[in-house]
Scaffold this motif. Structure first.
Motif, PDB file in Angstrom:
ATOM      1  N   CYS A 173      18.642 -41.229 -11.697  1.00 23.13           N
ATOM      2  CA  CYS A 173      19.028 -39.817 -11.556  1.00 23.13           C
ATOM      3  C   CYS A 173      17.811 -38.901 -11.663  1.00 23.13           C
ATOM      4  O   CYS A 173      17.678 -37.948 -10.892  1.00 23.13           O
ATOM      5  N   ALA A 174      16.926 -39.184 -12.619  1.00 28.36           N
ATOM      6  CA  ALA A 174      15.740 -38.345 -12.791  1.00 28.36           C
ATOM      7  C   ALA A 174      14.783 -38.491 -11.605  1.00 28.36           C
ATOM      8  O   ALA A 174      14.104 -37.540 -11.226  1.00 28.36           O
ATOM      9  N   ASP A 175      14.730 -39.677 -11.022  1.00 29.28           N
ATOM     10  CA  ASP A 175      13.893 -39.884  -9.840  1.00 29.28           C
ATOM     11  C   ASP A 175      14.484 -39.177  -8.621  1.00 29.28           C
ATOM     12  O   ASP A 175      13.756 -38.627  -7.793  1.00 29.28           O
ATOM     13  N   ALA A 188      18.935 -40.431 -20.058  1.00 29.63           N
ATOM     14  CA  ALA A 188      19.003 -39.305 -19.130  1.00 29.63           C
ATOM     15  C   ALA A 188      19.769 -38.145 -19.743  1.00 29.63           C
ATOM     16  O   ALA A 188      20.688 -38.333 -20.542  1.00 29.63           O
ATOM     17  N   PHE A 199      17.997 -33.663 -13.643  1.00 29.46           N
ATOM     18  CA  PHE A 199      18.007 -34.680 -14.692  1.00 29.46           C
ATOM     19  C   PHE A 199      16.590 -34.962 -15.185  1.00 29.46           C
ATOM     20  O   PHE A 199      15.616 -34.885 -14.435  1.00 29.46           O
ATOM     21  N   ARG A 200      16.498 -35.340 -16.458  1.00 27.17           N
ATOM     22  CA  ARG A 200      15.231 -35.829 -16.992  1.00 27.17           C
ATOM     23  C   ARG A 200      15.561 -36.870 -18.056  1.00 27.17           C
ATOM     24  O   ARG A 200      16.691 -36.937 -18.564  1.00 27.17           O
ATOM     25  N   MET A 201      14.560 -37.683 -18.365  1.00 25.76           N
ATOM     26  CA  MET A 201      14.723 -38.687 -19.409  1.00 25.76           C
ATOM     27  C   MET A 201      14.257 -38.059 -20.722  1.00 25.76           C
ATOM     28  O   MET A 201      13.168 -37.465 -20.788  1.00 25.76           O
ATOM     29  N   ASN A 202      15.056 -38.162 -21.772  1.00 20.95           N
ATOM     30  CA  ASN A 202      14.673 -37.544 -23.047  1.00 20.95           C
ATOM     31  C   ASN A 202      13.758 -38.466 -23.853  1.00 20.95           C
ATOM     32  O   ASN A 202      13.383 -39.552 -23.392  1.00 20.95           O
ATOM     33  N   TYR A 256      19.253 -31.115 -17.678  1.00 17.97           N
ATOM     34  CA  TYR A 256      18.586 -29.949 -18.267  1.00 17.97           C
ATOM     35  C   TYR A 256      18.713 -28.714 -17.395  1.00 17.97           C
ATOM     36  O   TYR A 256      18.521 -27.601 -17.873  1.00 17.97           O
ATOM     37  N   ASN A 280      16.544 -44.579 -14.792  1.00 16.03           N
ATOM     38  CA  ASN A 280      15.725 -43.504 -14.213  1.00 16.03           C
ATOM     39  C   ASN A 280      16.169 -43.029 -12.828  1.00 16.03           C
ATOM     40  O   ASN A 280      15.531 -42.135 -12.267  1.00 16.03           O
ATOM     41  N   PRO A 332      14.984 -34.628  -9.830  1.00 15.42           N
ATOM     42  CA  PRO A 332      14.172 -34.251 -10.998  1.00 15.42           C
ATOM     43  C   PRO A 332      14.343 -32.807 -11.437  1.00 15.42           C
ATOM     44  O   PRO A 332      13.929 -32.458 -12.548  1.00 15.42           O
TER      45      PRO A 332
END
Ligand code: SF4
Length: 63
Positions: A18-20, A34, A26-29, A37, A16, A23
């Motif tokens: 990169c998404a943190d 990751a 990146f997001r978690m699918n 998007y 997480n 945001p």
């Protein structure tokens, strides 16, 4: 032309980070991996820093 980042999902360990950190990029699918998007959601410099911080170095630039 701006470089486009992508995640090698075979290597992603779902930490997480990169998404943190970015945001807007990146997001978690749904599989918990990751993905990029919005490749223009942050500066290339910020994306590079996140690439360097990924614990398994699985975020790359295309070509
Ligand atoms: S920082 Fe790397 S290992 Fe962690 S979720 Fe993002 S792509 Fe996956």
């Amino acid at each position: 032309m701006a470089r486009i980042a992508y995640v090698d999902q075979d290597a992603c360990i779902s930490c997480n980070l990169c998404a943190d950190t970015l945001p807007d990029v990146f997001r978690m699918n749904d599989a918990g991996l990751a993905e990029v998007y919005d490749p223009r959601g942050a500066s290339e410099e910020a994306i590079q820093e996140t690439m360097d911080a990924c614990p398994v170095a699985c975020i790359h630039w295309k070509s």
